[in-house]
Write an enzyme that holds these catalytic residues in place. Structure first.
Site, PDB file in Angstrom:
ATOM      1  N   GLY A 238       0.783  -1.227   0.000  1.00 13.66           N
ATOM      2  CA  GLY A 238       0.000   0.000   0.000  1.00 13.66           C
ATOM      3  C   GLY A 238       0.811   1.270   0.000  1.00 13.66           C
ATOM      4  CD  GLU A 280       1.589  -9.301   1.649  1.00  8.29           C
ATOM      5  OE1 GLU A 280       1.571 -10.507   1.941  1.00  8.29           O
ATOM      6  OE2 GLU A 280       0.563  -8.604   1.592  1.00  8.29           O
ATOM      7  N   PRO A 281       4.932  -4.670  -0.818  1.00  7.54           N
ATOM      8  CG  PRO A 281       7.041  -3.743  -1.244  1.00  7.54           C
ATOM      9  CD  PRO A 281       6.330  -4.761  -0.381  1.00  7.54           C
ATOM     10  N   GLY A 282       3.624  -3.478  -3.929  1.00  6.90           N
ATOM     11  CA  GLY A 282       3.456  -3.797  -5.346  1.00  6.90           C
ATOM     12  C   GLY A 282       3.699  -2.533  -6.144  1.00  6.90           C
ATOM     13  NE  ARG A 283      -0.545   2.086  -5.545  1.00 10.20           N
ATOM     14  CZ  ARG A 283      -1.745   2.011  -6.111  1.00 10.20           C
ATOM     15  NH1 ARG A 283      -1.990   2.657  -7.226  1.00 10.20           N
ATOM     16  NH2 ARG A 283      -2.711   1.311  -5.553  1.00 10.20           N
ATOM     17  CE1 TYR A 328      -9.800   1.275  -7.815  1.00 10.38           C
ATOM     18  CE2 TYR A 328      -7.978   1.558  -9.334  1.00 10.38           C
ATOM     19  CZ  TYR A 328      -8.823   0.736  -8.614  1.00 10.38           C
ATOM     20  OH  TYR A 328      -8.672  -0.617  -8.697  1.00 10.38           O
ATOM     21  CB  CYS A 355     -17.972   3.533 -27.738  1.00 12.49           C
ATOM     22  SG  CYS A 355     -17.188   2.957 -29.222  1.00 12.49           S
ATOM     23  CD  GLU A 356     -17.748   3.386 -21.222  1.00 15.84           C
ATOM     24  OE1 GLU A 356     -17.798   4.087 -20.196  1.00 15.84           O
ATOM     25  OE2 GLU A 356     -17.805   2.165 -21.225  1.00 15.84           O
ATOM     26  CE1 TYR A 385      -2.700  -3.834  -8.075  1.00 16.86           C
ATOM     27  CE2 TYR A 385      -1.538  -1.812  -7.516  1.00 16.86           C
ATOM     28  CZ  TYR A 385      -1.908  -3.098  -7.196  1.00 16.86           C
ATOM     29  OH  TYR A 385      -1.500  -3.655  -6.025  1.00 16.86           O
TER      30      TYR A 385
HETATM   31  N1  LLP Z   1      -0.846  -7.090  -0.135  1.00 15.70           N
HETATM   32  C1  LLP Z   1      -2.159  -7.328  -0.227  1.00 15.70           C
HETATM   33  C2  LLP Z   1      -2.771  -8.331   0.628  1.00 15.70           C
HETATM   34  C3  LLP Z   1      -2.930  -6.624  -1.159  1.00 15.70           C
HETATM   35  O1  LLP Z   1      -4.227  -6.858  -1.240  1.00 15.70           O
HETATM   36  C4  LLP Z   1      -2.319  -5.660  -1.985  1.00 15.70           C
HETATM   37  C5  LLP Z   1      -3.088  -4.907  -2.966  1.00 15.70           C
HETATM   38  C6  LLP Z   1      -0.934  -5.452  -1.863  1.00 15.70           C
HETATM   39  C7  LLP Z   1      -0.233  -6.178  -0.913  1.00 15.70           C
HETATM   40  C8  LLP Z   1      -0.185  -4.478  -2.723  1.00 15.70           C
HETATM   41  O2  LLP Z   1      -0.629  -3.174  -2.589  1.00 15.70           O
HETATM   42  P1  LLP Z   1       0.195  -1.980  -3.286  1.00 15.70           P
HETATM   43  O3  LLP Z   1       1.527  -1.884  -2.587  1.00 15.70           O
HETATM   44  O4  LLP Z   1       0.375  -2.341  -4.712  1.00 15.70           O
HETATM   45  O5  LLP Z   1      -0.669  -0.793  -3.105  1.00 15.70           O
HETATM   46  N2  LLP Z   1      -6.193  -1.816  -8.360  1.00 15.70           N
HETATM   47  C9  LLP Z   1      -5.931  -0.834  -7.337  1.00 15.70           C
HETATM   48  C10 LLP Z   1      -5.081  -1.400  -6.225  1.00 15.70           C
HETATM   49  C11 LLP Z   1      -5.666  -2.631  -5.610  1.00 15.70           C
HETATM   50  C12 LLP Z   1      -4.738  -3.199  -4.593  1.00 15.70           C
HETATM   51  C13 LLP Z   1      -5.170  -4.531  -4.140  1.00 15.70           C
HETATM   52  N3  LLP Z   1      -4.328  -5.119  -3.160  1.00 15.70           N
HETATM   53  C14 LLP Z   1      -5.258   0.377  -7.963  1.00 15.70           C
HETATM   54  O6  LLP Z   1      -5.018   0.372  -9.162  1.00 15.70           O
HETATM   55  O7  LLP Z   1      -4.968   1.357  -7.257  1.00 15.70           O
END
Ligand code: LLP
Length: 427
Positions: A238, A280-283, A328, A355-356, A385
């Site tokens: 997050g 658990e970073p993703g973004r 969002y 088409c929107e 994402y």
């Molecule tokens: N761990 C868990 C359990 C999660 O559910 C998520 C994201 C992450 C880690 C990674 O979160 P991050 O660091 O990437 O924020 N589609 C949305 C984001 C949905 C996130 C879902 N879970 C967007 O585009 O903002």
């Protein structure tokens, strides 16, 4: 504009548009910095740390290989993500399985590969995982996902730890404590610890600290009532990123170090040994490492109600390759990428070809007044994402992903073709 020393015009000629462009060195450096910060802070405070790349942000074998080579583990939340991690040769022990509705197939494959942990998301899942572990003759390492009640992050749809949503087991109602008791009594399960993910696009430490305090409280309570001191806490992902120059995003490695120090201090107050910590970073890892490259088509000035004017700049993709603006209210920026322009900047909106009227990629951005058909436009910070939420709306093939090492571009996810789409059409 160049990415990793390759002009984007060359990339457009070689791979077409739209394309997601990934700077490999940038991605690897972000991974390395986060792991180094966690390891260093962990060593300083006598805490074991691990960092999982949340592969939902963008899942491909190449990216998982790079992330794993930089010391990350991988968080997966579906069969497809799990299989991709395995195909990338990420060892089972370095994989964590998430999901609020795991299938038997997902659990079985996870057990077959001895994944490092399965994060339990409901009371009924305790029996399900225990039953599958029994059938496999295995003991499943599990964590309990706790809903701490902390509300943090951007849009409502990406905040995940308040009560009225589908994830986790509530701390407030006692469901989380009950899950712990039941798991400790199940011989097929080994309880590693507690998990919390409070939401996404979070800029400040407080929400994480509040969640960590809540998890530490439950850990103490479990220790007092059962004599078991849980080994590990996972504070989830997050961590926010800057999408536009107006966003003051945190320095993620520094934020992670700060959280480790805080948990060490708070745990110290309880007199108990500090838990191992994972994140658990993703973004924050993959988001800023990619940009989307579009080709400009129709450019149309539109008169506004207040008498002003806005230039609508249509590109050859749109909400099918970036749904975040619509879904969002996410903000992005854009830049003319194929030439220099001295034309005055004008208020523009980057829109797609769907088409929107809601098909908006960048709601408000200043672009040179002479922008025209054939120009290349880059939208940065689309790695997280972007491709993973992409769709085939209007039968648009999804863009490929081009990864660029120093001067060396190669496609790591092939662009879809219309034939790919028609191959699924059985007539
Ligand atoms: N761990 C868990 C359990 C999660 O559910 C998520 C994201 C992450 C880690 C990674 O979160 P991050 O660091 O990437 O924020 N589609 C949305 C984001 C949905 C996130 C879902 N879970 C967007 O585009 O903002």
């Amino acid at each position: 504009m160049s990415i990793a020393n390759v002009p984007v015009s060359t990339l457009a000629d070689m791979f077409g548009t739209p394309s997601y462009l990934l700077d490999i060195a940038d991605l690897r450096e972000r991974c390395r910095d986060v792991v180094a910060a966690a390891t260093e802070a962990g060593e300083q405070h006598g805490i074991e740390t691990s960092v999982y790349y949340a592969s939902k942000a963008f899942s491909s074998t190449a990216v998982l290989r790079w992330a794993h080579a930089e010391g990350l583990r991988v968080d997966v939340a579906s069969l497809g993500e799990l299989v991709t991690a395995l195909r990338a040769d990420v060892p089972g022990h370095a994989i964590g399985l998430h999901g609020n509705n795991k299938s038997e197939t997902e659990i079985d494959l996870a057990l077959q590969h001895s994944v490092g942990r399965i994060v339990i998301d409901s009371l009924s899942e305790i029996d399900l995982v225990a039953e599958r572990a029994r059938a496999a003759g295995a003991v499943a390492p599990v964590m309990v996902r706790v809903t701490t009640g902390v509300h943090a992050g951007g849009h409502e749809y990406i905040a995940t730890a308040h009560e009225d949503q589908k994830f986790g087991l509530s701390l407030a109602t006692g469901a989380a404590a009950e899950a712990v008791t039941r798991i400790l009594a199940a011989p097929e399960l080994r309880l590693l610890g507690l998990h919390s993910h409070i939401g996404s696009q979070i800029f400040a430490a407080d929400g994480f600290v509040e969640a960590a305090r809540a998890l530490l409280g439950l850990r103490s309570q479990v220790a007092a009532s059962t004599g078991t001191l849980l080994e590990e806490l996972d504070l989830g992902g997050g961590f926010g990123v800057a999408y536009t120059p107006d966003d003051e995003a945190p320095d993620v490695p520094a934020l992670i170090s700060e959280l480790i120090a805080t948990v060490a201090r708070v745990a110290g107050e309880t007199g108990e040994a500090a838990p191992a910590l994972s994140f658990e970073p993703g973004r924050a890892l993959v988001g800023p490492a990619m940009a989307t490259l579009y080709r400009v088509g129709t450019v149309k000035p539109v008169r506004l109600e207040d008498g002003g004017e806005r230039l609508y700049v249509s590109v050859d993709g749109g909400m099918s390759d970036n749904i975040r603006t619509v879904l969002y209210d996410a903000t992005y920026t854009a830049a003319l990428a194929s030439r220099r322009s001295d034309a005055e900047p004008v208020l523009a909106r980057v829109v797609g070809k769907h088409c929107e009227s809601g098909d908006i990629v960048v709601r408000d951005v200043m672009l040179p007044a002479d922008i025209h058909r054939g120009d290349l436009l880059a939208v940065p910070v689309t790695g997280a994402y972007g491709r993973s939420l992409a769709s085939n709306y209007n039968q648009l093939p999804r863009p490929g992903v081009v990864a660029i090492g120093d001067g060396e571009p190669s496609e790591i996810v092939r662009r879809e073709t219309i034939e790919d789409l028609l191959a699924l059409d059985l007539g």
